[in-house]
Motif scaffolding. Structure first.
Motif, PDB file in Angstrom:
ATOM      1  N   ARG A  77      68.725  21.597   8.469  1.00 51.26           N
ATOM      2  CA  ARG A  77      69.052  23.129   8.175  1.00 51.26           C
ATOM      3  C   ARG A  77      68.064  23.394   8.199  1.00 51.26           C
ATOM      4  O   ARG A  77      66.511  23.497   8.010  1.00 51.26           O
ATOM      5  CB  ARG A  77      69.928  23.005   6.594  1.00 51.26           C
ATOM      6  CG  ARG A  77      71.503  22.104   6.888  1.00 51.26           C
ATOM      7  CD  ARG A  77      71.752  21.725   5.438  1.00 51.26           C
ATOM      8  NE  ARG A  77      71.248  21.605   4.427  1.00 51.26           N
ATOM      9  CZ  ARG A  77      71.714  22.967   3.460  1.00 51.26           C
ATOM     10  NH1 ARG A  77      71.929  23.757   3.460  1.00 51.26           N
ATOM     11  NH2 ARG A  77      70.505  21.518   1.908  1.00 51.26           N
ATOM     12  N   GLU A  78      68.516  25.177   7.954  1.00 54.82           N
ATOM     13  CA  GLU A  78      66.878  25.716   7.679  1.00 54.82           C
ATOM     14  C   GLU A  78      66.429  25.267   6.479  1.00 54.82           C
ATOM     15  O   GLU A  78      65.190  25.464   6.144  1.00 54.82           O
ATOM     16  CB  GLU A  78      67.334  27.193   7.274  1.00 54.82           C
ATOM     17  CG  GLU A  78      65.931  27.700   7.487  1.00 54.82           C
ATOM     18  CD  GLU A  78      64.913  28.194   8.117  1.00 54.82           C
ATOM     19  OE1 GLU A  78      63.650  28.521   7.698  1.00 54.82           O
ATOM     20  OE2 GLU A  78      64.986  27.720   9.346  1.00 54.82           O
ATOM     21  N   ALA A  79      66.882  24.816   5.361  1.00 53.21           N
ATOM     22  CA  ALA A  79      65.665  24.349   4.301  1.00 53.21           C
ATOM     23  C   ALA A  79      65.016  22.811   4.395  1.00 53.21           C
ATOM     24  O   ALA A  79      64.577  22.898   4.201  1.00 53.21           O
ATOM     25  CB  ALA A  79      67.268  23.433   2.991  1.00 53.21           C
ATOM     26  N   ASP A  80      65.530  22.342   6.001  1.00 53.10           N
ATOM     27  CA  ASP A  80      64.906  20.698   5.975  1.00 53.10           C
ATOM     28  C   ASP A  80      64.024  21.779   6.812  1.00 53.10           C
ATOM     29  O   ASP A  80      62.998  21.153   6.421  1.00 53.10           O
ATOM     30  CB  ASP A  80      65.843  20.036   6.897  1.00 53.10           C
ATOM     31  CG  ASP A  80      66.929  19.293   6.062  1.00 53.10           C
ATOM     32  OD1 ASP A  80      66.467  19.330   4.992  1.00 53.10           O
ATOM     33  OD2 ASP A  80      67.954  20.009   6.491  1.00 53.10           O
ATOM     34  N   PHE A  81      63.644  22.227   7.775  1.00 50.65           N
ATOM     35  CA  PHE A  81      62.843  22.622   8.586  1.00 50.65           C
ATOM     36  C   PHE A  81      61.831  23.762   7.686  1.00 50.65           C
ATOM     37  O   PHE A  81      60.347  23.960   7.794  1.00 50.65           O
ATOM     38  CB  PHE A  81      63.056  24.016   9.533  1.00 50.65           C
ATOM     39  CG  PHE A  81      64.303  23.547  10.416  1.00 50.65           C
ATOM     40  CD1 PHE A  81      63.230  22.669  11.647  1.00 50.65           C
ATOM     41  CD2 PHE A  81      65.464  23.293  10.318  1.00 50.65           C
ATOM     42  CE1 PHE A  81      64.151  21.938  12.298  1.00 50.65           C
ATOM     43  CE2 PHE A  81      65.934  22.870  11.477  1.00 50.65           C
ATOM     44  CZ  PHE A  81      65.204  21.999  12.749  1.00 50.65           C
ATOM     45  N   ARG A  82      62.058  24.490   6.658  1.00 52.44           N
ATOM     46  CA  ARG A  82      60.840  24.615   5.911  1.00 52.44           C
ATOM     47  C   ARG A  82      60.144  24.092   5.101  1.00 52.44           C
ATOM     48  O   ARG A  82      58.769  24.238   4.539  1.00 52.44           O
ATOM     49  CB  ARG A  82      61.561  25.807   4.669  1.00 52.44           C
ATOM     50  CG  ARG A  82      62.259  27.208   4.601  1.00 52.44           C
ATOM     51  CD  ARG A  82      62.905  27.995   3.517  1.00 52.44           C
ATOM     52  NE  ARG A  82      64.110  27.512   2.947  1.00 52.44           N
ATOM     53  CZ  ARG A  82      64.843  27.726   2.736  1.00 52.44           C
ATOM     54  NH1 ARG A  82      65.281  27.917   3.695  1.00 52.44           N
ATOM     55  NH2 ARG A  82      65.843  26.563   2.312  1.00 52.44           N
ATOM     56  N   VAL A  83      60.779  22.519   4.964  1.00 48.05           N
ATOM     57  CA  VAL A  83      59.401  21.814   4.332  1.00 48.05           C
ATOM     58  C   VAL A  83      58.836  21.192   5.695  1.00 48.05           C
ATOM     59  O   VAL A  83      57.960  20.741   5.952  1.00 48.05           O
ATOM     60  CB  VAL A  83      60.317  20.129   4.330  1.00 48.05           C
ATOM     61  CG1 VAL A  83      59.884  19.319   4.224  1.00 48.05           C
ATOM     62  CG2 VAL A  83      61.264  20.633   2.916  1.00 48.05           C
ATOM     63  N   LEU A  84      59.858  21.262   6.865  1.00 44.65           N
ATOM     64  CA  LEU A  84      58.843  19.906   8.148  1.00 44.65           C
ATOM     65  C   LEU A  84      57.670  20.847   8.973  1.00 44.65           C
ATOM     66  O   LEU A  84      56.671  20.296   9.252  1.00 44.65           O
ATOM     67  CB  LEU A  84      60.216  19.791   8.877  1.00 44.65           C
ATOM     68  CG  LEU A  84      61.062  18.461   8.896  1.00 44.65           C
ATOM     69  CD1 LEU A  84      62.901  18.457   9.368  1.00 44.65           C
ATOM     70  CD2 LEU A  84      60.276  17.408   8.148  1.00 44.65           C
ATOM     71  N   ARG A  85      58.458  22.719   8.780  1.00 42.99           N
ATOM     72  CA  ARG A  85      57.273  23.359   9.900  1.00 42.99           C
ATOM     73  C   ARG A  85      55.926  23.204   9.506  1.00 42.99           C
ATOM     74  O   ARG A  85      55.322  22.907   9.732  1.00 42.99           O
ATOM     75  CB  ARG A  85      57.646  25.123   9.933  1.00 42.99           C
ATOM     76  CG  ARG A  85      58.973  24.877  10.597  1.00 42.99           C
ATOM     77  CD  ARG A  85      59.460  26.399  10.428  1.00 42.99           C
ATOM     78  NE  ARG A  85      61.161  26.527  11.526  1.00 42.99           N
ATOM     79  CZ  ARG A  85      61.366  26.994  10.667  1.00 42.99           C
ATOM     80  NH1 ARG A  85      61.447  27.003   8.514  1.00 42.99           N
ATOM     81  NH2 ARG A  85      62.443  27.260  10.452  1.00 42.99           N
ATOM     82  N   PRO A  86      56.143  23.508   8.715  1.00 37.29           N
ATOM     83  CA  PRO A  86      54.027  23.247   7.776  1.00 37.29           C
ATOM     84  C   PRO A  86      54.069  21.436   7.593  1.00 37.29           C
ATOM     85  O   PRO A  86      52.734  21.590   8.206  1.00 37.29           O
ATOM     86  CB  PRO A  86      53.919  23.795   5.993  1.00 37.29           C
ATOM     87  CG  PRO A  86      55.348  23.378   5.490  1.00 37.29           C
ATOM     88  CD  PRO A  86      56.527  23.875   6.868  1.00 37.29           C
TER      89      PRO A  86
END
Length: 323
Positions: A77-86
């Motif tokens: 989910r987007e919540a996961d990608f906010r962690v994974l992108r950086p």
């Protein structure tokens, strides 16, 4: 020469692979848990360790990688990608992408760009992409959110079946003797009270006992049948919603419950669900590391066409011996 990095970050291990543009394996690296939902810092260290080892074996730097694709458990989910992108950007690869590990499992198991994948390892998941590039995920969030099974929940089913048989709520089962021997208890009563007193959970390795006794035990077969039916239901849901019923595609089966166990107690029920909905669908067990799918996606993202020789080299270099 162009070089590519593919990463499969799962709940138990992380595998990173470096290849050249021909699909020749140049380096591999291993790390621990790559799922940020388990522990973010552990996942970061595991991915860093695996990618660094693969690059060192290949004799390459991050700047020499044309494209790096990360297939990560928990990238839902987007919540996961906010962690994974950086986290992934901090590794220093000039061009990179992040997808859920279901996507690389699908790409590793088929030579088409469309298809459906079912995952049944420590948990379950289903993902599909159609000819138009439209995609859909069904499941992957646990029992409370609609799923059933995977190693963690199947272990609970084994444990509770033994308890219910001991109490008389179910018929006697061969799982009882198998569980007592595996966990080292003289009786179910001792097992019952010790686990209650300690607040312990069912060990995930109990799942393998289902396959050890299934050919002689109705209770074990019933649990595995439900697993197959639930997976089939997820697959047919994705097929219908993506309008793939008339298409010819592969349904790729991924995860230890489906690929490293006696899957004859599970896959027939998947097929019974799927075939009436999508007759041209072909069930295919994944026989290579999902990291191969990350390499293929990396090549495609960079604009490089994937030829037959690339598939052949990846299938040879990343085969799973116990598949």
């Amino acid at each position: 020469m162009n070089y590519f990095l593919g990463v499969d970050g799962g709940g138990s291990k992380t595998l990173a692979v470096v290849t050249d543009e021909h699909g020749q394996i140049l380096g591999r690296g291993l790390g621990g848990c790559g799922n940020h939902q388990v522990q973010e810092e552990l996942a970061r260290r595991s991915i860093l360790e695996a990618t660094s080892e693969a690059l060192e074996q290949a004799g390459l730097t991050r700047r020499q990688i044309r494209y790096a694709m990360f297939g990560l458990a928990g990238a839902d989910r987007e919540a996961d990608f906010r962690v994974l992108r950086p986290m992934i950007a901090g590794l220093g690869f000039p061009a990179h992408g992040i997808v859920c590990d279901t996507e690389i499992g699908l790409r590793a198991g088929t030579r088409q760009t469309d298809g459906v994948v079912l995952v049944c390892g420590s948990g379950t998941n289903c993902y599909g992409v159609n000819r138009l590039g439209e995609s859909l995920q069904c499941g992957g969030f646990g029992y409370m959110f609609g799923d059933f099974g995977g190693g963690g929940e199947l272990a609970v089913e084994v444990f509770r079946t033994v308890i219910r048989a001991w109490e008389g709520r179910e018929r006697p089962t061969l799982l009882t003797e198998a569980v007592l021997q595996t966990l080292g208890y003289p009786s179910v009563e001792r097992l019952f009270h010790d686990y209650l007193d300690r607040g312990a959970g069912a060990p995930i390795h109990l799942t393998k006992l289902l396959f050890q006794v299934a050919d002689r035990d109705e209770a074990a077969r019933r649990i595995l049948q439900r697993q197959g039916e639930e997976l089939g239901l997820a697959a047919t849901t994705v097929i219908r919603k993506l309008d793939m019923a008339e298409d010819r595609f592969d349904l790729v089966l991924v995860g230890s419950v489906l690929t490293r166990a006696d899957h004859r107690f599970v896959t027939p029920y998947i097929e019974e669900s799927v075939k009436p909905v999508a007759p041209a669908c072909h069930l295919r067990l994944l026989t290579i590391e999902p990291a191969a799918g990350a390499i293929l996606l990396a090549m495609e993202k960079s604009g490089r066409p994937v030829g037959e020789s690339v598939y052949e080299r990846l299938e040879s270099g990343l085969s799973v011996k116990e598949a």
